[in-house]
Design an enzyme around this catalytic site. Sequence first.
Site, PDB file in Angstrom:
ATOM      1  CG  ASN A 153      -0.318   0.004   2.512  1.00 11.55           C
ATOM      2  OD1 ASN A 153       0.708  -0.614   2.703  1.00 11.55           O
ATOM      3  ND2 ASN A 153      -0.889   0.736   3.443  1.00 11.55           N
ATOM      4  CB  CYS A 285      -2.407   0.188   8.171  1.00 13.63           C
ATOM      5  SG  CYS A 285      -0.992   1.276   8.433  1.00 13.63           S
ATOM      6  CD  GLU A 464       7.769  -0.710  11.899  1.00 16.47           C
ATOM      7  OE1 GLU A 464       6.922   0.012  11.342  1.00 16.47           O
ATOM      8  OE2 GLU A 464       8.417  -1.579  11.288  1.00 16.47           O
TER       9      GLU A 464
HETATM   10  P1  NDP Z   1       0.140  -9.303   3.338  1.00 18.13           P
HETATM   11  O1  NDP Z   1       0.163  -9.765   4.743  1.00 18.13           O
HETATM   12  O2  NDP Z   1      -0.586 -10.110   2.343  1.00 18.13           O
HETATM   13  O3  NDP Z   1       1.634  -9.159   2.762  1.00 18.13           O
HETATM   14  C1  NDP Z   1       2.628  -8.349   3.349  1.00 18.13           C
HETATM   15  C2  NDP Z   1       3.974  -8.841   2.905  1.00 18.13           C
HETATM   16  O4  NDP Z   1       4.202 -10.146   3.428  1.00 18.13           O
HETATM   17  C3  NDP Z   1       4.120  -8.971   1.391  1.00 18.13           C
HETATM   18  O5  NDP Z   1       5.429  -8.685   1.010  1.00 18.13           O
HETATM   19  C4  NDP Z   1       3.808 -10.428   1.188  1.00 18.13           C
HETATM   20  O6  NDP Z   1       4.277 -10.906  -0.042  1.00 18.13           O
HETATM   21  C5  NDP Z   1       4.504 -11.048   2.374  1.00 18.13           C
HETATM   22  N1  NDP Z   1       4.040 -12.367   2.783  1.00 18.13           N
HETATM   23  C6  NDP Z   1       2.864 -12.988   2.515  1.00 18.13           C
HETATM   24  N2  NDP Z   1       2.851 -14.236   3.073  1.00 18.13           N
HETATM   25  C7  NDP Z   1       4.039 -14.386   3.715  1.00 18.13           C
HETATM   26  C8  NDP Z   1       4.611 -15.437   4.488  1.00 18.13           C
HETATM   27  N3  NDP Z   1       3.981 -16.586   4.710  1.00 18.13           N
HETATM   28  N4  NDP Z   1       5.847 -15.259   5.005  1.00 18.13           N
HETATM   29  C9  NDP Z   1       6.513 -14.113   4.803  1.00 18.13           C
HETATM   30  N5  NDP Z   1       6.027 -13.087   4.068  1.00 18.13           N
HETATM   31  C10 NDP Z   1       4.791 -13.207   3.544  1.00 18.13           C
HETATM   32  O7  NDP Z   1      -0.372  -7.807   3.376  1.00 18.13           O
HETATM   33  P2  NDP Z   1      -0.715  -6.870   2.140  1.00 18.13           P
HETATM   34  O8  NDP Z   1       0.497  -6.735   1.289  1.00 18.13           O
HETATM   35  O9  NDP Z   1      -1.986  -7.333   1.524  1.00 18.13           O
HETATM   36  O10 NDP Z   1      -0.932  -5.467   2.875  1.00 18.13           O
HETATM   37  C11 NDP Z   1      -2.119  -5.075   3.445  1.00 18.13           C
HETATM   38  C12 NDP Z   1      -2.129  -5.289   4.943  1.00 18.13           C
HETATM   39  O11 NDP Z   1      -1.037  -4.607   5.536  1.00 18.13           O
HETATM   40  C13 NDP Z   1      -3.368  -4.720   5.599  1.00 18.13           C
HETATM   41  O12 NDP Z   1      -3.843  -5.647   6.541  1.00 18.13           O
HETATM   42  C14 NDP Z   1      -2.868  -3.471   6.298  1.00 18.13           C
HETATM   43  O13 NDP Z   1      -3.610  -3.072   7.417  1.00 18.13           O
HETATM   44  C15 NDP Z   1      -1.490  -3.900   6.681  1.00 18.13           C
HETATM   45  N6  NDP Z   1      -0.660  -2.724   6.933  1.00 18.13           N
HETATM   46  C16 NDP Z   1      -0.294  -2.435   8.217  1.00 18.13           C
HETATM   47  C17 NDP Z   1       0.446  -1.308   8.502  1.00 18.13           C
HETATM   48  C18 NDP Z   1       0.885  -0.993   9.899  1.00 18.13           C
HETATM   49  O14 NDP Z   1       1.782  -0.154  10.052  1.00 18.13           O
HETATM   50  N7  NDP Z   1       0.314  -1.596  10.933  1.00 18.13           N
HETATM   51  C19 NDP Z   1       0.846  -0.378   7.445  1.00 18.13           C
HETATM   52  C20 NDP Z   1       0.405  -0.786   6.116  1.00 18.13           C
HETATM   53  C21 NDP Z   1      -0.316  -1.923   5.888  1.00 18.13           C
HETATM   54  P3  NDP Z   1       3.240 -10.944  -1.302  1.00 18.13           P
HETATM   55  O15 NDP Z   1       2.827  -9.568  -1.566  1.00 18.13           O
HETATM   56  O16 NDP Z   1       4.030 -11.498  -2.393  1.00 18.13           O
HETATM   57  O17 NDP Z   1       2.141 -11.832  -0.864  1.00 18.13           O
END
Ligand code: NDP
Length: 483
Positions: A153, A285, A464
């Site tokens: 995002n 988020c 963080e």
């Molecule tokens: P995901 O959890 O799907 O993915 C995040 C990252 O983790 C991506 O790089 C993804 O790769 C990777 N990933 C997925 N599965 C695994 C695994 N089993 N082991 C290690 N890495 C893995 O999240 P999104 O990318 O869909 O992002 C949206 C989410 O992020 C929302 O829930 C949002 O709220 C949260 N978010 C939280 C923030 C915060 O600061 N608290 C800030 C921004 C977003 P790939 O893309 O290839 O699947």
Amino acid sequence: MKFDKEIRNYIYGELVPPISGNYIDNYNPALGTVYSQIPDSDEKDVHRAVKAASRALPAWSRCGVNKRFRILTRIADIIEQNLDEFAKAEAIDTGKPFSVAKAIDITRAHSNIRFFATSILHFASESHHMESEAINYTLRRPIGVVGCISPWNLPLYLFTWKIAPALATGNCVVAKPSEMTPMTAYLLSKACIEAGLPPGVLNIVHGLGHKAGQAIVEHVGTKAISFTGGTETGKKIALTAATSFKKLSLELGGKNPNIIFGDCDFEKMMETTVKSSFNNQGQICLCGSRIFVERHLYEVFKTEFVERVRKLKIGDPFNAKTKQGAVVSKAHMDKVLSYVELAKSEGGTVLNGGEPARLRGKFKEGYFLKPTIIEGLPYDCRTNQEEIFGPVVTIMPFDTEEEVLLYANSTSFGLSATVWTENISRAQRMADQLDAGIVWINTWMTRDLRTPFGGMKNSGLGREGGLEALRFFTEPKNVCIKF
Ligand code: NDP
């Protein structure tokens, strides 16, 4: 800077193809078409990256903060000098307006690096004096090779938010951006080469989460994992990391309340609430997706909010007037739309949006959604409890502070909350009782990088930002000297 059609991994200072030779399509969400290829990396690439990081570690961890400061600052400068190119890449990859990518994403990315490059110059540790008996002091050494995994995002913004403190404190990094938005991380690897970052200090492995991401978490050589993403993925990472006792920082999902009292500054609240609801197509988020309005203001708020949201221009991310770009993927668009259907089945009324925005010309296959406002739902229904992470908000009236606190704290999340009131005592009472790691009073997304950042409950583990990040990426060791 050039946008290559074929993205490469960045390992031991070089841009290399994946060992398997396999690639994944990278989409432009505003056009709905493939525009580049990214490595479909697996555990072999991750192993190569961890080996490279381990080789670089002794020199980087001992080179001294001034050298780390200078190189990191150079990387930040290169990003800033190429602001437009980075912002263009981010807008193409994510579908977000170029203006947002430039003002928010990339500006924050070079600020993150500069912030931690300078923080390390001032980082100090504690000492504890035992009167006439002994003195203790805390040594803070880097952890070693660490894994950083970030979502789609705010791609470069969140990627640098992790990498910069990890590198500044002397760790070497194996990082993976989201497979959906890899381009600015790839440009960052070129910036690192240009800046003279020693080979292996930062390694970027592109690919799928369940493959490349999982391999980073599983690898015996990674000693800590800093992850931002969804709560379900965070759970999986925590389970995997537990068996090897890796240090974990998890920044996860949110379902943030935006609480509006009748005594607020109406214009300031209204202008900010449109942004906190729909900036980046609601894919932040920290967006306030549940809006609670004190009952006597509710109808006035509703009319004005719907009118302003209706006017948000949807379309070409490179048109300066565009306020709403595309959402990140077709799958994500379908997920968001399925929540609109759920909301209707739960008794909600759609006041605006609730459907794709049909654009003409080259954008007709793009993933555009109308900003959606829903009312008439109970606070505890699924629509109001689960994270949608798109341009969808619900609005609800409330009568008392106790009632709105019950609503606000009812979800399993606890990331952020916003409160609008001119009554400082009430603001303080709310801040004290809200289950949220970040509470904004009469503002939203005002960020001081020195403050602790993170969520409570299922929104995360650890914090963080500022000292919290520097502490996370270092191992404290107490040294006791007897007099
Ligand atoms: P995901 O959890 O799907 O993915 C995040 C990252 O983790 C991506 O790089 C993804 O790769 C990777 N990933 C997925 N599965 C695994 C695994 N089993 N082991 C290690 N890495 C893995 O999240 P999104 O990318 O869909 O992002 C949206 C989410 O992020 C929302 O829930 C949002 O709220 C949260 N978010 C939280 C923030 C915060 O600061 N608290 C800030 C921004 C977003 P790939 O893309 O290839 O699947």
